[in-house]
Motif scaffolding. Structure first.
Motif, PDB file in Angstrom:
ATOM      1  N   CYS A 104       0.813  -1.222   0.000  1.00 45.52           N
ATOM      2  CA  CYS A 104       0.000   0.000   0.000  1.00 45.52           C
ATOM      3  C   CYS A 104       0.845   1.270   0.000  1.00 45.52           C
ATOM      4  O   CYS A 104       1.888   1.332   0.652  1.00 45.52           O
ATOM      5  N   ILE A 105       0.347   2.243  -0.718  1.00 42.09           N
ATOM      6  CA  ILE A 105       0.941   3.587  -0.687  1.00 42.09           C
ATOM      7  C   ILE A 105      -0.176   4.540  -0.300  1.00 42.09           C
ATOM      8  O   ILE A 105      -1.213   4.609  -0.981  1.00 42.09           O
ATOM      9  N   TRP A 106       0.005   5.238   0.804  1.00 37.71           N
ATOM     10  CA  TRP A 106      -1.003   6.198   1.276  1.00 37.71           C
ATOM     11  C   TRP A 106      -0.462   7.603   1.071  1.00 37.71           C
ATOM     12  O   TRP A 106       0.548   7.971   1.675  1.00 37.71           O
ATOM     13  N   GLY A 107      -1.106   8.363   0.216  1.00 38.27           N
ATOM     14  CA  GLY A 107      -0.600   9.694  -0.126  1.00 38.27           C
ATOM     15  C   GLY A 107      -1.294  10.809   0.640  1.00 38.27           C
ATOM     16  O   GLY A 107      -2.478  10.705   0.978  1.00 38.27           O
ATOM     17  N   ILE A 108      -0.545  11.858   0.895  1.00 34.53           N
ATOM     18  CA  ILE A 108      -1.142  13.125   1.334  1.00 34.53           C
ATOM     19  C   ILE A 108      -1.083  13.968   0.076  1.00 34.53           C
ATOM     20  O   ILE A 108       0.001  14.381  -0.358  1.00 34.53           O
ATOM     21  N   VAL A 109      -2.246  14.158  -0.566  1.00 36.65           N
ATOM     22  CA  VAL A 109      -2.210  14.675  -1.935  1.00 36.65           C
ATOM     23  C   VAL A 109      -2.374  16.207  -1.925  1.00 36.65           C
ATOM     24  O   VAL A 109      -3.442  16.745  -2.195  1.00 36.65           O
ATOM     25  N   ASP A 110      -1.259  16.865  -1.649  1.00 41.72           N
ATOM     26  CA  ASP A 110      -1.290  18.318  -1.430  1.00 41.72           C
ATOM     27  C   ASP A 110      -1.543  19.113  -2.715  1.00 41.72           C
ATOM     28  O   ASP A 110      -2.130  20.199  -2.663  1.00 41.72           O
ATOM     29  N   TYR A 111      -1.134  18.585  -3.880  1.00 35.50           N
ATOM     30  CA  TYR A 111      -1.406  19.334  -5.116  1.00 35.50           C
ATOM     31  C   TYR A 111      -2.913  19.403  -5.408  1.00 35.50           C
ATOM     32  O   TYR A 111      -3.378  20.303  -6.077  1.00 35.50           O
ATOM     33  N   HIS A 112      -3.667  18.421  -4.892  1.00 35.52           N
ATOM     34  CA  HIS A 112      -5.122  18.496  -5.048  1.00 35.52           C
ATOM     35  C   HIS A 112      -5.693  19.609  -4.176  1.00 35.52           C
ATOM     36  O   HIS A 112      -6.661  20.273  -4.554  1.00 35.52           O
ATOM     37  N   ALA A 113      -5.062  19.793  -3.001  1.00 32.92           N
ATOM     38  CA  ALA A 113      -5.616  20.756  -2.031  1.00 32.92           C
ATOM     39  C   ALA A 113      -5.464  22.208  -2.493  1.00 32.92           C
ATOM     40  O   ALA A 113      -6.165  23.086  -1.996  1.00 32.92           O
ATOM     41  N   ILE A 114      -4.564  22.458  -3.443  1.00 32.79           N
ATOM     42  CA  ILE A 114      -4.375  23.856  -3.862  1.00 32.79           C
ATOM     43  C   ILE A 114      -5.250  24.224  -5.062  1.00 32.79           C
ATOM     44  O   ILE A 114      -5.090  25.304  -5.637  1.00 32.79           O
TER      45      ILE A 114
END
Ligand code: AQP
Length: 341
Positions: free
Chosen positions: A46-56
């Motif tokens: 598993c790879i769990w991302g914190i998808v910061d580019y989506h947040a901007i």
């Protein structure tokens, strides 16, 4: 058992999923995503991302972004995601996410993106800032998944149209370049796949002020629940209620034990217990589940160096996989450029 696990890994059963750090995480993120992830981390890669580019893609306060990322990582760890078993990573630290998104853009018709329901919703919600990133969100999400050739993506129901689009992009790409570069990712849906907000109407969403956050105190939880919408037809305490249309009852099903669920269901239908008593039982059960998580979030937030080490390690591990995929992608699209070697 060990052999079985080994076999699963050999089958390349990779998983990617992520949450955007667009605010503190709420019980919708927990029930729709993280709780499901916990059941998968032992048996899959598993790879769990914190998808910061989506947040901007929506307006945000740049000074707050770092805290949100730390908060999100602390929440992952506090809920029980284990960096020894899975990769925890921050999307923007692996530049291949945006690079692949650009390449996928070139095979994605604009009309596919225009019809995505979340784009229509977000455009209404952020009508003064309908930017290309908002529209392109599902292509970046496809890149997040395909970069790791993930076979499965555990998500809440709201993300299903995005995942369908990822599959369409895979088919387009593989057909266009006559190569089976990417597998078609399948969804894994959890039992809490569609948690409604306290307004009883909309999806629980960080941006809609209708959430119970993982960090909410016992008092916060009660304050929010006490004014939350129930069955609108139930005006007086003794009116018979309809648990099947009541959002508080839906939350009971996710947080309470079987006997309590039966008790409130019967009592509500008979009009023998009021909404306030029903909510008090729920508040107690939510607090019981969230209280250890809340304590741990606070502990981890006070250890930013520990979080930094985990995300740094996650970057290295993800980058290795991402670079392998990108080599194949460059070959397929004709970007080997031998004359530059
Ligand atoms: N209400 C929900 N019920 C079930 N699952 C949910 N998820 C989010 N809200 C619910 C699941 O959480 C994962 C990460 O979602 P996200 O935060 O990256 O994106 P989102 O769905 O846009 O979340 P929000 O809270 O609605 O954020 P804002 O308000 O910033 O747009 C996904 O698996 C999602 O299904």
């Amino acid at each position: 058992m060990a052999k079985e696990k080994e076999k699963k890994r050999e089958d390349n059963r990779r998983i990617f999923s992520g949450i955007q750090p667009s605010g503190r995480l709420h019980i919708g993120n927990y029930l729709g995503a993280i709780k499901n992830w916990l059941t998968l981390q032992d048996d899959f890669d598993c790879i769990w991302g914190i998808v910061d580019y989506h947040a901007i893609t929506v307006r945000y306060e740049p000074k707050e972004l770092e805290d949100r990322v730390i908060d999100c990582a602390a929440s992952y760890l506090a809920c029980g995601l284990d960096p020894e078993k899975s990769i925890l990573m921050l999307q923007s630290t692996v530049k291949e996410h945006t690079e692949l998104a650009w390449i996928l853009n070139t095979v994605t018709p604009v009309s596919w993106l225009e019809r995505v329901p979340t784009f229509k919703d977000k455009s209404r919600q952020h009508s003064s800032n309908v930017n290309m990133g908002l529209m392109d969100y599902p292509v970046l999400m496809a890149a997040d998944i395909l970069l790791y050739k993930a076979n499965y993506v555990p998500v809440g129901e709201d993300q299903l149209p995005h995942l369908e689009l990822s599959r369409e992009i895979v088919r387009r790409f593989n057909h266009r370049f006559k190569e089976e570069v990417f597998p078609e990712p399948k969804d894994i849906i959890s039992s809490g796949a569609n948690v409604k907000g306290l307004d009883g109407k909309n999806k629980m969403s960080k941006s809609l002020n209708n959430c119970i956050f993982l960090e909410d105190s016992k008092e916060d939880i009660w304050k929010k629940l006490s004014t939350a919408v129930t069955d609108p037809q139930r005006v007086r305490k003794n009116d018979p209620g309809r648990p099947e249309v009541c959002n508080i009852f839906s939350l009971h099903k996710l947080f309470s034990e079987e006997d309590k669920i039966e008790y409130v269901k019967k009592g509500c239908k008979a009009g023998s217990i009021g909404c306030l008593e029903c909510k008090k039982i729920l508040a107690e059960n939510i607090n019981k589940e969230l209280s250890p998580i809340r304590d741990k979030i606070n502990e981890y937030k006070n250890k930013p160096d520990y979080i930094k080490d985990i995300l740094w390690d996650g970057k290295k591990k993800s980058e290795k996989i991402a670079r392998e995929t990108m080599k194949e992608v460059y070959n397929s699209i004709g970007k080997q450029y031998k004359f530059l070697e």
